[in-house]
Design an enzyme around this catalytic site. Structure first.
Site, PDB file in Angstrom:
ATOM      1  N   ASP A 223       0.786  -1.339  -0.037  1.00  0.00           N
ATOM      2  CA  ASP A 223      -0.118   0.026   0.053  1.00  0.00           C
ATOM      3  C   ASP A 223       0.878   1.228  -0.072  1.00  0.00           C
ATOM      4  O   ASP A 223       0.551   2.204  -0.013  1.00  0.00           O
ATOM      5  CB  ASP A 223      -0.944  -0.134   1.266  1.00  0.00           C
ATOM      6  CG  ASP A 223      -0.329   0.125   2.312  1.00  0.00           C
ATOM      7  OD1 ASP A 223       0.942  -0.169   2.534  1.00  0.00           O
ATOM      8  OD2 ASP A 223      -1.107   0.004   3.585  1.00  0.00           O
ATOM      9  N   SER A 224       2.269   1.110   0.083  1.00  0.00           N
ATOM     10  CA  SER A 224       3.188   2.125  -0.335  1.00  0.00           C
ATOM     11  C   SER A 224       2.831   2.838  -1.510  1.00  0.00           C
ATOM     12  O   SER A 224       3.384   3.893  -2.026  1.00  0.00           O
ATOM     13  CB  SER A 224       4.631   1.767  -0.106  1.00  0.00           C
ATOM     14  OG  SER A 224       4.753   0.742  -0.755  1.00  0.00           O
TER      15      SER A 224
ATOM     16  N   GLU B 290       9.372  -4.333  10.321  1.00  0.00           N
ATOM     17  CA  GLU B 290       9.810  -2.904   9.588  1.00  0.00           C
ATOM     18  C   GLU B 290      10.250  -2.041  10.588  1.00  0.00           C
ATOM     19  O   GLU B 290       9.700  -1.897  12.041  1.00  0.00           O
ATOM     20  CB  GLU B 290       8.613  -2.297   9.106  1.00  0.00           C
ATOM     21  CG  GLU B 290       8.943  -1.051   8.583  1.00  0.00           C
ATOM     22  CD  GLU B 290       7.973  -0.484   7.648  1.00  0.00           C
ATOM     23  OE1 GLU B 290       7.030  -1.041   7.204  1.00  0.00           O
ATOM     24  OE2 GLU B 290       8.338   0.659   7.071  1.00  0.00           O
TER      25      GLU B 290
ATOM     26  N   ASP C 170      -1.055  -6.131  -0.384  1.00  0.00           N
ATOM     27  CA  ASP C 170      -1.467  -5.329   0.735  1.00  0.00           C
ATOM     28  C   ASP C 170      -3.083  -5.171   1.225  1.00  0.00           C
ATOM     29  O   ASP C 170      -3.626  -4.827   0.271  1.00  0.00           O
ATOM     30  CB  ASP C 170      -0.854  -4.220   1.006  1.00  0.00           C
ATOM     31  CG  ASP C 170       0.444  -4.038   1.920  1.00  0.00           C
ATOM     32  OD1 ASP C 170       0.350  -5.014   2.916  1.00  0.00           O
ATOM     33  OD2 ASP C 170       1.193  -3.092   1.930  1.00  0.00           O
TER      34      ASP C 170
ATOM     35  N   LYS D  49      -1.090  -9.220   2.663  1.00  0.00           N
ATOM     36  CA  LYS D  49      -0.444  -8.916   3.945  1.00  0.00           C
ATOM     37  C   LYS D  49      -1.372  -8.090   4.720  1.00  0.00           C
ATOM     38  O   LYS D  49      -1.986  -7.072   4.079  1.00  0.00           O
ATOM     39  CB  LYS D  49       0.835  -8.177   3.380  1.00  0.00           C
ATOM     40  CG  LYS D  49       1.788  -7.559   4.663  1.00  0.00           C
ATOM     41  CD  LYS D  49       3.114  -7.170   4.570  1.00  0.00           C
ATOM     42  CE  LYS D  49       3.115  -6.022   3.723  1.00  0.00           C
ATOM     43  NZ  LYS D  49       2.770  -4.710   4.603  1.00  0.00           N
TER      44      LYS D  49
ATOM     45  N   GLU E  86      -1.452  -5.453   8.595  1.00  0.00           N
ATOM     46  CA  GLU E  86      -0.657  -5.186   9.768  1.00  0.00           C
ATOM     47  C   GLU E  86      -1.040  -5.341  10.867  1.00  0.00           C
ATOM     48  O   GLU E  86      -2.318  -5.156  11.162  1.00  0.00           O
ATOM     49  CB  GLU E  86      -0.557  -3.608   9.487  1.00  0.00           C
ATOM     50  CG  GLU E  86       0.377  -3.044   8.287  1.00  0.00           C
ATOM     51  CD  GLU E  86       0.599  -1.474   8.014  1.00  0.00           C
ATOM     52  OE1 GLU E  86       0.315  -0.718   9.136  1.00  0.00           O
ATOM     53  OE2 GLU E  86       1.005  -1.057   7.071  1.00  0.00           O
TER      54      GLU E  86
HETATM   55  O1  KIV Z   1       3.736  -1.101   1.648  1.00  0.00           O
HETATM   56  C1  KIV Z   1       4.687  -1.489   1.599  1.00  0.00           C
HETATM   57  O2  KIV Z   1       5.197  -1.094   0.550  1.00  0.00           O
HETATM   58  C2  KIV Z   1       5.169  -2.416   2.363  1.00  0.00           C
HETATM   59  C3  KIV Z   1       6.712  -2.689   2.671  1.00  0.00           C
HETATM   60  C4  KIV Z   1       7.209  -1.408   3.165  1.00  0.00           C
HETATM   61  C5  KIV Z   1       6.848  -3.775   3.491  1.00  0.00           C
HETATM   62  O3  KIV Z   1       4.399  -2.734   3.595  1.00  0.00           O
END
Ligand code: KIV
Length: 291
Positions: free
Chosen positions: A49-50, A187, A88, A118, A120
């Protein structure tokens, strides 16, 4: 079951089996063309989600939606063949209940074809991780610095730099592993803590600003290529693409302004003119040319 694919994609169980083995190489990607390059060298591609910050210039990942993740997840699946693609779950689409998490994860998996999601959070997400894993959704956990919690933690600073802060982070990693996640991202945590968690839990740890002792490493592609304007301490720039992209764009702009581009090689002549050109070449012993 038969499959048309010649190259077998890595699966979550393949990654789980790599605990304490050959380091697991992971990078983010959000597009088909970068996924194609990353796929040749990496075991896991994370559609993180970056992308909200990297692609859309957002300040945080909070505004990222499930639709944004699905669109880019689909693109990455089309661009890759071998790596496990993990997508994510963005803020707001899984925290309310385990049922909400399952509905979001199922949409992501059905609409992108990815192999895992993924999310969090540590202890607070353990029940949800177990619920998903029991229902066919492989989950990668994410503890330590969790960017979706930015509004409660206040800043993107490293975690666990005082030993007194270790127990909750260790408990989070253990809870994720015990709940049935196949791997966990650590992280921005103190290096000895990354090492210690890796030794303590039975699933692979994927470090980003954690420790070289982690079972694998991940970085945001644009950060390690030198495209992101600001990067955290844990990013090593393996490339400096910004100057060469800038140079190419500068050259293009100059050639358009001076009418040097497009040249004769980049336009389509009339068929009659092209045939006449080929005949002339054949007369001189030249072979057929690419259209
Ligand atoms: O969103 C993302 O790119 C991430 C990585 C930094 C692990 O969660």
């Amino acid at each position: 079951m038969s499959s048309q694919n010649e190259i077998r994609r890595l699966t979550a169980p393949d990654i789980l089996a790599r605990k304490s083995g050959e380091p697991i190489v992971c990078l983010t990607s959000y597009h088909a063309h970068t996924a194609r390059i990353v796929d040749a060298y990496c075991d896991v591609i994370l559609v993180g989600d970056s992308l909200g910050m990297v692609m859309h210039g957002l300040e945080t990942t909070i505004p990222v939606t499930l639709d944004m993740m699905i669109l880019q997840g689909h693109a990455v699946m089309r661009g890759s063949k071998r790596a496990l693609v993990v997508v994510d779950l963005p803020f707001g689409c899984y925290e309310a209940s385990k049922e909400q998490a399952f509905a979001s994860a199922a949409r992501v998996m059905k609409e992108t074809g990815c192999g895992a999601v993924k999310l969090e959070g540590g202890r607070r997400m353990a029940e949800t991780i177990a619920f998903l894993a029991e229902r066919g959704v492989p989950v990668m956990g994410h503890v330590g610095l969790t960017p979706q919690a930015i509004n409660t933690i206040g800043s993107f600073r490293a975690q666990g730099r005082d030993e007194a802060d270790w127990p909750p982070i260790e408990a989070d990693a253990r809870a994720v592993a015990d709940a049935g996640a196949f791997a966990v991202v650590l992280e921005a945590i103190a290096e000895p803590l990354g090492r210690r968690i890796t030794a303590q839990i039975a699933i692979p740890t994927i470090g980003i600003g954690a420790s070289v002792a982690c079972d694998g490493q991940i970085l945001v592609l644009e950060d390690m290529l030198g495209l992101s304007p600001r990067v955290p301490k844990f990013v090593k720039r393996f490339g400096e693409l910004r100057p060469s992209i800038e140079q190419a764009i500068r050259n293009y702009a100059q050639e358009v302004r001076t009418r040097r581009f497009p040249g004769s090689d980049h336009v389509y002549p009339m068929r009659s003119a092209a045939k006449a050109g080929l005949a002339r070449l054949a007369g001189r012993g030249g072979g057929p040319q690419r259209p």
